[in-house]
Scaffold this motif. Structure first.
Motif, PDB file in Angstrom:
ATOM      1  N   PRO A 162       0.832  -1.210   0.000  1.00  0.00           N
ATOM      2  CA  PRO A 162       0.000   0.000   0.000  1.00  0.00           C
ATOM      3  C   PRO A 162       0.869   1.263   0.000  1.00  0.00           C
ATOM      4  N   TRP A 163       0.265   2.351  -0.355  1.00  0.00           N
ATOM      5  CA  TRP A 163       0.965   3.634  -0.280  1.00  0.00           C
ATOM      6  C   TRP A 163       0.541   4.358   1.002  1.00  0.00           C
ATOM      7  N   THR A 164       1.200   5.474   1.270  1.00  0.00           N
ATOM      8  CA  THR A 164       0.786   6.310   2.410  1.00  0.00           C
ATOM      9  C   THR A 164       0.025   7.519   1.881  1.00  0.00           C
ATOM     10  N   VAL A 165      -1.202   7.657   2.364  1.00  0.00           N
ATOM     11  CA  VAL A 165      -1.958   8.880   2.083  1.00  0.00           C
ATOM     12  C   VAL A 165      -1.795   9.756   3.322  1.00  0.00           C
ATOM     13  N   ASP A 166      -1.050  10.821   3.173  1.00  0.00           N
ATOM     14  CA  ASP A 166      -0.811  11.676   4.343  1.00  0.00           C
ATOM     15  C   ASP A 166      -2.018  12.562   4.643  1.00  0.00           C
ATOM     16  N   TYR A 167      -2.552  13.154   3.575  1.00  0.00           N
ATOM     17  CA  TYR A 167      -3.684  14.084   3.739  1.00  0.00           C
ATOM     18  C   TYR A 167      -4.785  13.674   2.774  1.00  0.00           C
ATOM     19  N   PHE A 168      -6.024  13.811   3.212  1.00  0.00           N
ATOM     20  CA  PHE A 168      -7.147  13.504   2.329  1.00  0.00           C
ATOM     21  C   PHE A 168      -8.209  14.592   2.461  1.00  0.00           C
ATOM     22  N   GLY A 169      -8.552  15.203   1.349  1.00  0.00           N
ATOM     23  CA  GLY A 169      -9.565  16.263   1.334  1.00  0.00           C
ATOM     24  C   GLY A 169     -10.916  15.656   0.995  1.00  0.00           C
ATOM     25  N   VAL A 170     -11.905  15.921   1.825  1.00  0.00           N
ATOM     26  CA  VAL A 170     -13.253  15.376   1.583  1.00  0.00           C
ATOM     27  C   VAL A 170     -14.031  16.439   0.803  1.00  0.00           C
ATOM     28  N   GLY A 171     -13.803  16.436  -0.514  1.00  0.00           N
ATOM     29  CA  GLY A 171     -14.441  17.413  -1.392  1.00  0.00           C
ATOM     30  C   GLY A 171     -13.603  18.668  -1.550  1.00  0.00           C
ATOM     31  N   ASN A 172     -13.908  19.424  -2.582  1.00  0.00           N
ATOM     32  CA  ASN A 172     -13.219  20.682  -2.871  1.00  0.00           C
ATOM     33  C   ASN A 172     -14.247  21.745  -3.243  1.00  0.00           C
TER      34      ASN A 172
END
Ligand code: AHR
Length: 503
Positions: A162-172
């Motif tokens: 797996p990769w690392t997702v550091d930040y995730f935006g819930v919509g823009n």
């Protein structure tokens, strides 16, 4: 002569490297051509990424990259961008020029780019037109290390780990292109969607970013914080870790006539910088509202779109947002960096819009050619502040300047930080287009200050680098200073940024 007092022993906050973050959207030539040319391109590349652009960006030090949008994020369906390239869906990029998006740059390519840049990852999910299941599966695809339908699919597509997702935006921009929602409606959707952004890697929880306001829409911040900055007693975290803020600097507020990127007079120069200084008020007021609901350690402010936005270059596709970049933009970047650094206890991340070939870019490309912009050099000169401690510095006898009385700007702006190895980093900017300034710096608690590095960026306010003349504006060694004991005198030419390292 302005006076600057520096006390390197007084720490005023940690400067998160992510304050110097970047943003690349599927927009115009931002990704395709600008970064990703494909493995078969004649342009030298590594796994499809341009070697020249990656090398330049690494030298500039990119701490984090936000992708795939922007407005594009809320129309993006991630499954279209995985698997064999020839089978990937060809769709229309509705927001940006209605051109064909062939999805040849997708999830795997994004992580490959971040691997090459050695930066953190910030993925923006789709709330506007995507389902909860789709978001949930994307997280599973990217981050689950066991056996599951999505983890298996990732492995089939060639990526075992797996990769690392550091930040995730819930919509823009869910108040606009991301669904035209009210804050109340989005707030409730946010609570639901973020529930399914699962932390498969408990050692590295994903930092969840809730969509924040457009510029001074304080009502949005109030409502969304009220609804989403909720921490149930049994939970370790708030529903959100960060709240975004978007603020663009336009010389004219008329979106059809924003002003030219290169053709402007002194009055327009100062008006533009005056508008960019509004960033400070926005950060102060939004973070005041946020603090009613959560501390800044619990919920950070994420300025994930900022920068100058002008009319597109004549003859280019209006949907591609391609603009040149002048010394005005470098000064604008420095002014914003100084504001972000000053508020480093609240600003957790900032991402300039955008990285290559779109809006306030650091890099421009044309076929195999590449140009580094004045904004590139501003980032490069500020890179030592990344991960350093902000230290106390105070300017006195500074002045305000400008053509119109009501639209003036501060003449000198600065940041002083201390790196882990004890070295002081000083960046200081003269915003004046025609007046030099001498700054008399006193270092408290230092007897024998020594300059170990000094560079300068300066030029006419509208100087820029073109493909014909790539080095009109360039960072060079700086010698216009004198130092005795703990006193440093810096001579700042008009429209200049000076960067020094002192021990
Ligand atoms: O950066 C260009 C666009 O500006 C982004 O897609 C959107 O989020 C904002 O309106």
């Amino acid at each position: 002569m302005a006076k600057l007092y520096v006390d390197g022993e007084v720490k005023e906050g940690f400067i998160h490297p992510e304050i110097y973050g970047q943003f690349s959207e599927h927009l115009g030539r931002g990704i395709y051509e600008g970064i990703f040319v494909g493995e078969d391109s004649e342009i030298p590349n590594t796994n499809g990424m341009r070697n020249d652009v990656v090398k330049a960006l690494k030298e500039m030090k990119v701490p984090v990259l936000r992708w795939p949008g922007g407005c594009f994020a809320d129309e993006y369906h991630w499954k279209d961008g995985i698997g064999p390239k020839e089978k990937r869906k060809r769709m229309v990029n509705v927001n940006w020029g209605k051109v064909v998006e062939d999805n040849s740059f997708g999830t795997h390519e994004f992580f490959e780019l971040c691997r090459q840049l050695e930066c953190k990852t910030y993925i923006n999910g789709n709330v506007g037109s995507g389902t909860v299941q789709e978001m949930n599966e994307w997280i599973e695809y990217m981050t689950f290390n066991g056996e599951s339908p999505m983890a298996n699919l990732r492995k089939e597509n060639g990526h075992e780990k797996p990769w690392t997702v550091d930040y995730f935006g819930v919509g823009n921009e869910n108040w606009g292109c991301g669904g035209n929602m009210t804050p109340q409606y989005y707030g409730n959707l946010y609570r639901r969607y973020q529930t399914f952004v699962r932390d498969y890697n408990s050692e590295k929880p994903i930092y969840r970013i809730c969509c924040g306001a457009n510029a001074s829409d304080y009502e949005w911040t109030e409502e969304v914080m009220k609804t989403c900055a909720y921490k149930a007693p049994e939970h370790l975290h708030c529903f959100m870790d960060g709240l975004s803020l978007h603020y663009y600097t336009l010389p004219n507020n008329d979106w059809n006539h924003k002003g030219s990127a290169t053709q402007f007079n002194q009055e327009e120069y100062y008006v533009t910088l005056h508008k960019t200084e509004k960033m400070e008020e926005l950060i102060r007021k939004h973070s005041n509202i946020m603090s009613k609901y959560a501390s800044s350690e619990e919920v950070g402010l994420i300025v994930d779109e900022w920068g100058g936005w002008y009319d597109v270059e004549p003859g280019t596709n209006p949907g591609f947002l391609y603009q040149q970049n002048t010394m005005r933009d470098a000064i604008m970047a420095a002014v914003n960096f100084d504001i972000f650094n000053k508020y480093c206890k609240v600003v957790r991340m900032a991402n300039i819009a955008q990285m290559v070939n779109v809006l306030a870019s650091s890099v421009l490309t044309e076929g195999p050619e590449m140009v580094l912009t004045p904004t590139y050099y501003a980032f490069h000169m500020y890179k030592h502040h990344q991960g350093a401690e902000l230290v106390h510095s105070k300017l006195t006898e500074n002045s305000v300047i400008g053509v119109k009385k009501e639209e003036q700007v501060t003449k000198i702006s600065q940041t002083v930080s201390r790196s882990e190895d004890g070295i002081l980093n000083l960046t200081i900017t003269n915003t004046s287009v025609d007046e030099a300034e001498k700054v008399d710096v006193t270092f408290a608690n230092m007897t024998q200050a020594k300059v170990i590095e000094a560079n300068i960026l300066s030029g006419a306010m509208n100087a820029y680098n073109s493909f014909e003349q790539k080095d009109c504006v360039k960072e060079t060694a700086y010698t216009g200073y004198s130092i005795h004991d703990n006193q440093l005198i810096i001579k700042l030419p008009p429209c200049s940024i000076v960067q020094m390292r002192i021990e």
